[in-house]
Design an enzyme around this catalytic site. Structure first.
Site, short mmCIF file in Angstrom:
data_model
loop_
_atom_site.label_atom_id
_atom_site.label_comp_id
_atom_site.label_asym_id
_atom_site.label_seq_id
_atom_site.Cartn_x
_atom_site.Cartn_y
_atom_site.Cartn_z
N SER A 85 0.93 -1.19 -0.09
CA SER A 85 0.10 0.07 -0.09
C SER A 85 0.76 1.14 0.24
O SER A 85 2.10 1.11 0.28
CB SER A 85 -0.91 0.01 1.32
OG SER A 85 -0.32 0.59 2.26
N LYS A 86 0.17 2.32 -0.10
CA LYS A 86 1.19 3.62 -0.34
C LYS A 86 1.77 3.68 0.98
O LYS A 86 2.75 4.58 0.93
CB LYS A 86 0.16 4.74 -0.98
CG LYS A 86 -0.79 5.33 0.04
CD LYS A 86 -1.35 6.51 -0.36
CE LYS A 86 -2.21 7.05 0.72
NZ LYS A 86 -3.01 8.28 0.20
#
Ligand code: GLU
Length: 463
Positions: free
Chosen positions: A227-228
Site C-alpha cells: 500500500s502507499k
C-alpha cells in the site's frame, strides 16, 4: 501486422506508487521491444483528486525513471487530447453510437449500459430483494499472462452518473478504441473489470485488444499488496533518497519478470530485447528492499568515476563537507577509493566525512573492540615512529613498514592495522587500508595518530 500501441493510463493521485510505475514500465518495455508506440493517457475524471500538482508528481516520476512516452501530455500525437477531462465530445459520440443501437437507458438520472441476453429475476441474498439479471454470453479472453479467463456479466451497469460524469469502464474502453490501443497491459486488480470492458468492445463492434494482467506487488512480508503507506512504495521517495533511477528501473523489471537466468543486474537494452508478455510471471511478486539496495549498490559502483564525482559533489557540499571550489583532483582521489565500497549515495556523506574534517568522532562499538585487544596505544606509537621516517609514500613501502613492525614488536598485523584505521577514520569500515593511509597523506595520518593517542589515553574503555 498491426503496429503495437500500448498505453499507461494512470489517475494522478499525488503520489507515484511502485505498482503503477511497474505497469508503466512493462508497457514501455513492450513498446520498445516491438518498436511500437507508448501512449500516456491521463485518466483524470476525478476532479477533486486529479490536480495539476498530482499530475506533475506522476510526470516527474516517469521522467526520473526514464520512461519516455511517444504520445501524451506535452507530447502531442494524432490521437489526442490525452487527458480524459478534455475528451467529452468523444464520449458523447460513442454514447450516441450506443443509443443508435438501443444499448442504453436512463434510470435514476444515470445512463445504463444494457447487456444482451435473456432477462430474468433472481433473489439477491445480499440485498434481500428480487433483482433483474441477464443471462449474457460469457466473455472469454486469452490473457497474455493469465491464460484463458472466462466470466459472464449478469447486470446492466452505469456508464454516465446522474451528475453527467462518465464512468471509468466507459471512458477507458472508448479511449482504448479511439486511441487505437492494441494491447492492454495493466494490474491484475483490473481483471475483474475486463468482462464489462469486453461487453463494451463488443457493443462498439470493435475487436478486443490483447489483455495482459500483471500480478500484484506484495509487501515485503506478510500477505497483502503493497500500500502507499508501506516503506518503499513511492517512487518519489527513491529520488529523495538518491537511489539511481536506472537501478530502481532495473529492480522494477524483476518484479514479475525475469531474464530466465539468475542475473539481477541487466542493462536496459538487453531487458528490452528479452522482454515479452508471455515472460511475465503469473504469481505475485514480493517487494524486496534488500534486493533493490543490492541492485542500486551495483549501479553506484559501476558508474564512471567522473560521473560518480559529479553526482557526489553537490551531496557532500550540502552536508558542509566540501566547498564549491574543493579541488576536483583531490575529490576524485578520495572518491576513487570509496566508490567500490560505499552502498549508496544516501550513505556516502557518512562514509567519507572523515576525509574532510579532523574532528570526527570514534565509533563507540569499533573503539571498544579495538581497545580490548593487546596494547593498541603502544602499537600506534610504534606505527607513528615508522611512518614519520617512511621515505617513500607508496603502497610497497607501507607494506614493508608494517611487515617490519610485526617482526620487530611481535604483534599481529591486525594489532597495527585495526587501531590505525580507527585512529585515522573513526570507524572500522571503509576503503582498503593502504589506500586509506596513502590518500589521507603523511601529515594528516600523523596528526590523527596524535589525536587518537591523546583521546584514548584519557578514556578508560568500558566493556
Ligand atoms: N486509470 C486506471 C488505473 O489507474 C487505468 C486502468 C487501465 O489501465 O485500464 O488503474
Amino acid at each position: 501486422m498491426n503496429e503495437v500501441r500500448v498505453r499507461f493510463a494512470p489517475s494522478p493521485t499525488g503520489f507515484f506508487h511502485i505498482g503503477s510505475a511497474r505497469t508503466a514500465l512493462f508497457n514501455w518495455l513492450y513498446a520498445r521491444h516491438t518498436g511500437g508506440t507508448f501512449v500516456l493517457r491521463i485518466e483524470d475524471t476525478d476532479k477533486e483528486r486529479n490536480t495539476e500538482e498530482a499530475l506533475q508528481v506522476l510526470l516527474d516520476g516517469m521522467r526520473w525513471l526514464g520512461l519516455d512516452w511517444d504520445e501524451g501530455p506535452e507530447k502531442d500525437g494524432a490521437f489526442g487530447p490525452y487527458f480524459q477531462s478534455e475528451r467529452g465530445t468523444v464520449y458523447q459520440e460513442y454514447l450516441d453510437k450506443l443509443r443508435e443501437q438501443d444499448r442504453v437507458y436512463e434510470k435514476d438520472g444515470a445512463i445504463w449500459f444494457k447487456l444482451e441476453g435473456e432477462r430474468y429475476t433472481a433473489y439477491d441474498e445480499r440485498l434481500k430483494k428480487e433483482i433483474e439479471k441477464v443471462k449474457a454470453e460469457p466473455i472469454v479472453i486469452e490473457d497474455a499472462v493469465r491464460g484463458r479467463v472466462e466470466r459472464a456479466e449478469e447486470k446492466d451497469f452505469v456508464i454516465f452518473r446522474a451528475n453527467g460524469e462518465p464512468v471509468f469502464h466507459f471512458v477507458n474502453v472508448v479511449d482504448d478504441i479511439s486511441m487505437g490501443i492494441t494491447h492492454v497491459i495493466r494490474g491484475e486488480d483490473h481483471l475483474s473489470n475486463t468482462s464489462k470492458h469486453c461487453e463494451l468492445f463488443k457493443a462498439f463492434g470493435h475487436p478486443y485488444p490483447v489483455f495482459a494482467h500483471i500480478p500484484l506487488i506484495l509487501k515485503s512480508s506478510g500477505p497483502g499488496k503493497m500500500s502507499k503507506r508501506d516503506e518503499g512504495a513511492l517512487i518519489e521517495d527513491y529520488a529523495k533518497r538518491m537511489f539511481l533511477p536506472e537501478a530502481v528501473r532495473n529492480y522494477l523489471c524483476l518484479l514479475g519478470w525475469s531474464p530466465k537466468d539468475d542475473r539481477e543486474v541487466i542493462p536496459i537494452n538487453e531487458i528490452i530485447e528479452l522482454f515479452d508478455l508471455p515472460g511475465i510471471n503469473k504469481g505475485n511478486a514480493r517487494f524486496d528492499e534488500k534486493k533493490l539496495s543490492f541492485v542500486n549498490t551495483e549501479y553506484v559502483r559501476a558508474m564512471p568515476l567522473e560521473t560518480f564525482t559529479w553526482m557526489a559533489r553537490p551531496i557532500l557540499n550540502e552536508q558542509g563537507l566540501v566547498s564549491e571550489d574543493f579541488d576536483e583532483t583531490r575529490l576524485q582521489a578520495i572518491l576513487a577509493i570509496c566508490q567500490p565500497k560505499v552502498q549508496s549515495f544516501e550513505d556516502l556523506p557518512g562514509f567519507v566525512s572523515y576525509f574532510f574534517k579532523d574532528d570526527f568522532a570514534y565509533d563507540e562499538k569499533a573503539a571498544r573492540k579495538v581497545m580490548k585487544k593487546g596494547d593498541p596505544l603502544k602499537r600506534i606509537e610504534e606505527f607513528k615512529a615508522g611512518l614519520a621516517s617512511l621515505e617513500s609514500w607508496d603502497s610497497a613501502s607501507l607494506d614493508a613498514l608494517v611487515a617490519a613492525l610485526v617482526e620487530t614488536h611481535g604483534a599481529s598485523l591486525g594489532e597495527f592495522i585495526q587501531p590505525a584505521r580507527l585512529a585515522v577514520s573513526g570507524t572500522n569500515r571503509g576503503p582498503g587500508f593502504n589506500e586509506l593511509i596513502l590518500t589521507l597523506g603523511q601529515a594528516a595520518v600523523l596528526k590523527r595518530f596524535d589525536r587518537f593517542l591523546e583521546t584514548m589515553a584519557q578514556e578508560t574503555p568500558t566493556d
